[in-house]
Structure formats: structure tokens, C-alpha cells
Design a protein around this motif. Sequence first.
Motif, short mmCIF file in Angstrom:
data_model
loop_
_atom_site.label_atom_id
_atom_site.label_comp_id
_atom_site.label_asym_id
_atom_site.label_seq_id
_atom_site.Cartn_x
_atom_site.Cartn_y
_atom_site.Cartn_z
N TYR A 166 0.83 -1.20 0.00
CA TYR A 166 0.00 0.00 0.00
C TYR A 166 0.87 1.26 0.00
O TYR A 166 0.67 2.18 -0.80
N PHE A 170 0.89 4.18 -2.78
CA PHE A 170 0.31 5.48 -2.42
C PHE A 170 1.16 6.16 -1.37
O PHE A 170 0.76 6.29 -0.21
N THR A 172 2.07 9.27 -0.76
CA THR A 172 1.60 10.48 -0.09
C THR A 172 0.55 10.16 0.97
O THR A 172 0.59 10.68 2.08
N VAL A 173 -0.38 9.30 0.60
CA VAL A 173 -1.39 8.89 1.57
C VAL A 173 -0.72 8.28 2.79
O VAL A 173 -1.03 8.62 3.94
N CYS A 194 -10.55 18.06 11.28
CA CYS A 194 -11.41 18.10 10.10
C CYS A 194 -12.66 18.93 10.38
O CYS A 194 -13.09 19.76 9.57
N LEU B 107 -8.61 0.09 -3.57
CA LEU B 107 -7.41 0.61 -4.21
C LEU B 107 -7.72 1.87 -5.01
O LEU B 107 -6.95 2.83 -5.02
N ALA B 110 -8.01 4.76 -2.77
CA ALA B 110 -6.69 5.19 -2.32
C ALA B 110 -5.98 5.96 -3.43
O ALA B 110 -5.30 6.96 -3.16
N ALA B 111 -6.16 5.51 -4.66
CA ALA B 111 -5.52 6.21 -5.77
C ALA B 111 -6.07 7.63 -5.89
O ALA B 111 -5.33 8.58 -6.17
N SER B 113 -7.28 9.43 -3.41
CA SER B 113 -6.70 10.19 -2.30
C SER B 113 -5.26 10.59 -2.62
O SER B 113 -4.85 11.73 -2.37
N GLU B 114 -4.53 9.64 -3.16
CA GLU B 114 -3.12 9.92 -3.50
C GLU B 114 -3.03 11.08 -4.47
O GLU B 114 -2.26 12.03 -4.28
N MET B 117 -4.13 14.42 -2.68
CA MET B 117 -3.17 14.93 -1.70
C MET B 117 -1.91 15.45 -2.37
O MET B 117 -1.41 16.53 -2.04
N SER B 118 -1.39 14.69 -3.33
CA SER B 118 -0.15 15.14 -3.96
C SER B 118 -0.40 16.42 -4.76
O SER B 118 0.45 17.30 -4.82
N ARG B 131 -3.84 16.32 3.80
CA ARG B 131 -4.58 15.16 4.27
C ARG B 131 -5.92 15.55 4.86
O ARG B 131 -6.95 14.93 4.60
N LEU B 135 -9.37 14.22 3.23
CA LEU B 135 -10.18 13.33 4.06
C LEU B 135 -11.56 13.92 4.31
O LEU B 135 -12.58 13.23 4.21
#
Lengths: 206, 206
Positions: A166, A170, A172-173, A194, B107, B110-111, B113-114, B117-118, B131, B135
Motif C-alpha cells: 500500500y 500510495f 503520499t497517503v 477536520c 485501491l 486510495a488512488a 486520495s493519493e 493529496m499530492s 490530508r 479526508l
Amino acid sequence: MALDRQRIVTEAIALLDAEGLDGVTTRKLATRLGVRSPTLYWHFPNKAALVTAIAEEILEEQFPELTRPGPEERWQDWLSGLATRLRRALLAHPDGARIVSASQLSLKMAAISELAMSTLMERGFALRQARLIVLTVERFTLGFVLEEQWPRPEAGSGEDLDLAAYGAMFPTVMAGVTDYFQPGRTVDDLFQDCLRMVIEGPPAAP
Amino acid sequence: MALDRQRIVTEAIALLDAEGLDGVTTRKLATRLGVRSPTLYWHFPNKAALVTAIAEEILEEQFPELTRPGPEERWQDWLSGLATRLRRALLAHPDGARIVSASQLSLKMAAISELAMSTLMERGFALRQARLIVLTVERFTLGFVLEEQWPRPEAGSGEDLDLAAYGAMFPTVMAGVTDYFQPGRTVDDLFQDCLRMVIEGPPAAP
DNA sequence: GGGTCCTCCCTATCAGTGATAGAGAGGAGC
DNA sequence: GCTCCTCTCTATCACTGATAGGGAGGACCC
């Protein structure tokens, strides 16, 4: 001891605490109550109604009475406290968020919305703004706890292996997670941060 | 036609569209595939894995590729578009939010989010801020659609009666709803307004 | 070619679920 | 004393996810 709705719901919550929502079956619940399962259908039309009653009880536990903010209290702080109590209610029992989200037209939830919206209007917000703020805070809180509450701790299996892969996919996550939970920080802090963003607004854009 | 994971998932989504998540049973799905239900257990370890695969497919449909913002594009607008696409993905099939929220460790999620965030970090946000923002937006969106998607339209029963009592008990909530959906406004607008609040910040406190 | 393994699907069956039909015990009220 | 109403029971349904174990048929190796 006579069997009534309140006793059924109380015992259902005990069962919920012991086994989670999937463990709350009509048979197990009936056994705990010293009764056979069809009996429950005299008190509740179906299982969904029972779950709704559980949801109301869960909210009631944390909101026995609804209080408005003091005259000196900032509405932001008061609303933040309200959301925090809501989260606490959802976290107090396994699958709490799932249960409340599955219960339609909760009266207690509506009462909370009513209180929050009318409070904001007393503080000078227009109806539409009040609704937007309250709705956003409520749904964010629900979504937050729903994800937070997911993996019923059933450790043991190859967990680190997955985490490594993982992290590779990912980065950065992954960095965000490890960065965040560094010293004594917990998910509570994450929620508060948040929530502050929702209520007070995001930081100035760079 | 050979039976493989992809074909199973595709047919599962067709079944989902026709009957909702509760209608997706191993037997019905197998029948559609011209096969007996235990066969599915050769391709998936259990039903939860199947639902997770459905969730990934639902997200994939709406995010075939993940694109970063253009150099001139405000991050707020780009992130808002991302959340809107996420909502569209969840709304595209019955119980979409339930399905995605039930699937752990997606997945594709997560992608997303990645990417988000980046992207925010490229725009100058610190890791922690990025983050928090991502989130919050994700969980708000999930919570929003989850509630939005609830009552599968099954009209007919005494609906107005409940609404009347509801309005008497919670006048402000009721006023907020009727006020909001006045002219040509829809739930889409409501989502956009809430989302703007999350991303751009709430209006100046009165 | 013959044997062996592997892939994929089958039949049979299990325990457990929410739910309903319909009988019956027992008290309340006339 | 009779009748109704409240509450619980037994018996049973249709279905669910899931497992055990068998068998057809191709791939692959000697």
C-alpha cells in the motif's frame, strides 16, 4: 418481567455490544429475553423497525436533553461540541454509524437538526445558510465515523505485508497517515481538525 | 463464454441496477451467468470480496483515468470537480454509497486520495493540511450520498401525513427543506453548496 | 499414447436468517 | 360466565451464504 419495546431495545443493544450488528438476530435476541423469536414481531413490525429503535436509543443515550449555547458561547464552539457528541454517540456501540445511517427519518436526529438550525438563525444566519451548515456538519460526521468504525479489530492476518505494498503504491497517503499519528495524537484529534475545517473554514489557500 | 471475474462483476452490476444491493444474491447472479451458485466461490472467496470488486468497478467507471488540474485551474475548482465525480460514481448505481462504504481498503479510492493529496501539496499545502482537506471532502461526500440515496422510491403509503406531523415538530428543518427546493433547484445544487462550504469555507460569521 | 495434474463447474447439503400462519393461555371488562 | 384482547407459543416457509466432495476435460510431461 413483562416484555415491552424498551426492554427489547435495551437487550438488543447489549447483544449489539457483544456481537456487533450482524450478531443481532431475532433468535439470539429472543433467547436473551427468554422468549421465542416470533414474539418480537408482535412488538415490532419487522427487523428494520427494531434497528431504527436501536438507533433512536443510541442517540438518546448521548442526547438526553438538547441544550442551546450560552449567551457568551461562540456558535462555532457550540456546534463543534454538538458534532462531537454525535460522533461519541455513534462510537459508543459497534456499528453505530451503520445503524444510524440505516435508520430513516430518525426523530432524534431531526430534533438535533432543528435545534442546530434554529440556534444558528438566532445568531443571525439566514435559513438557507443555517441549513447548509447543519447538513454539512451532520453528514460529514456520519461519513467520518462510518469509515472510522469499519474494520472490527480482527487482527492476525498478513497486515504488514499489505501495508507495505500500500505504501509503495500510495506514498503520499501513507506519509500523511504516519505523519499525522506521530506523538500522542489520536483519531479524535483528526476528527476535531477536520471538523474545525468544516466549521471555521479551510486555511488560507497558498 | 468463459466465466471470469470481469464478467461476473459486470453481470453483478446489471443485477444491482435491476434489484438493488439486497437483490444481488449468489443464486440470482449465478442464474444470470448460466451457472450454479457455488461456482462463484471459485472466483471469489466470499460475497464480501464480490461486493468489493463491484465497488472498484463502480469507481473505475467514473474514474477511468485520474487527471491533475491544469496550470491555470484553481485547486478549489479541481477538487470540487473530483468530489462531484465521486458523488456521480456513487449515484450511478443503486446503493452505490453503501457498497463503496462497505468495501474496505479500496485501491481506487486510495488512488484518488493519493492524487488529491499530492496535487494539493504541489500547490503549496503542507502534508498535514492536504490530508485534512482530502479526508474531509471524501468523507463528507460519502456521508452526503449515503443519506441522499436512502429511500429507494417506494411511494404510495401515508407519506403526506408523516410529513405534516414532521413539519409541526421540526418547523425550522421543514422550512429549510421547502425553502431550498423552490424554483429549479435540485439535490445537485444542495451538494454543490455544501461542498463549496467545505472547500472554500463557511460564510463570514454574523 | 498414457498417465497425472490442474482448472472449473457440478450436485447435495448445512446452518442460520427474517418472516408468517395459526393455535392457545390468561387476564380485563361487561 | 362469557367474550374479547393481549401476548406468546409451535410449526413452517422461502432464502441466504457457504462448504464438501465429485467429475469432466484440457494441459503437460514422460
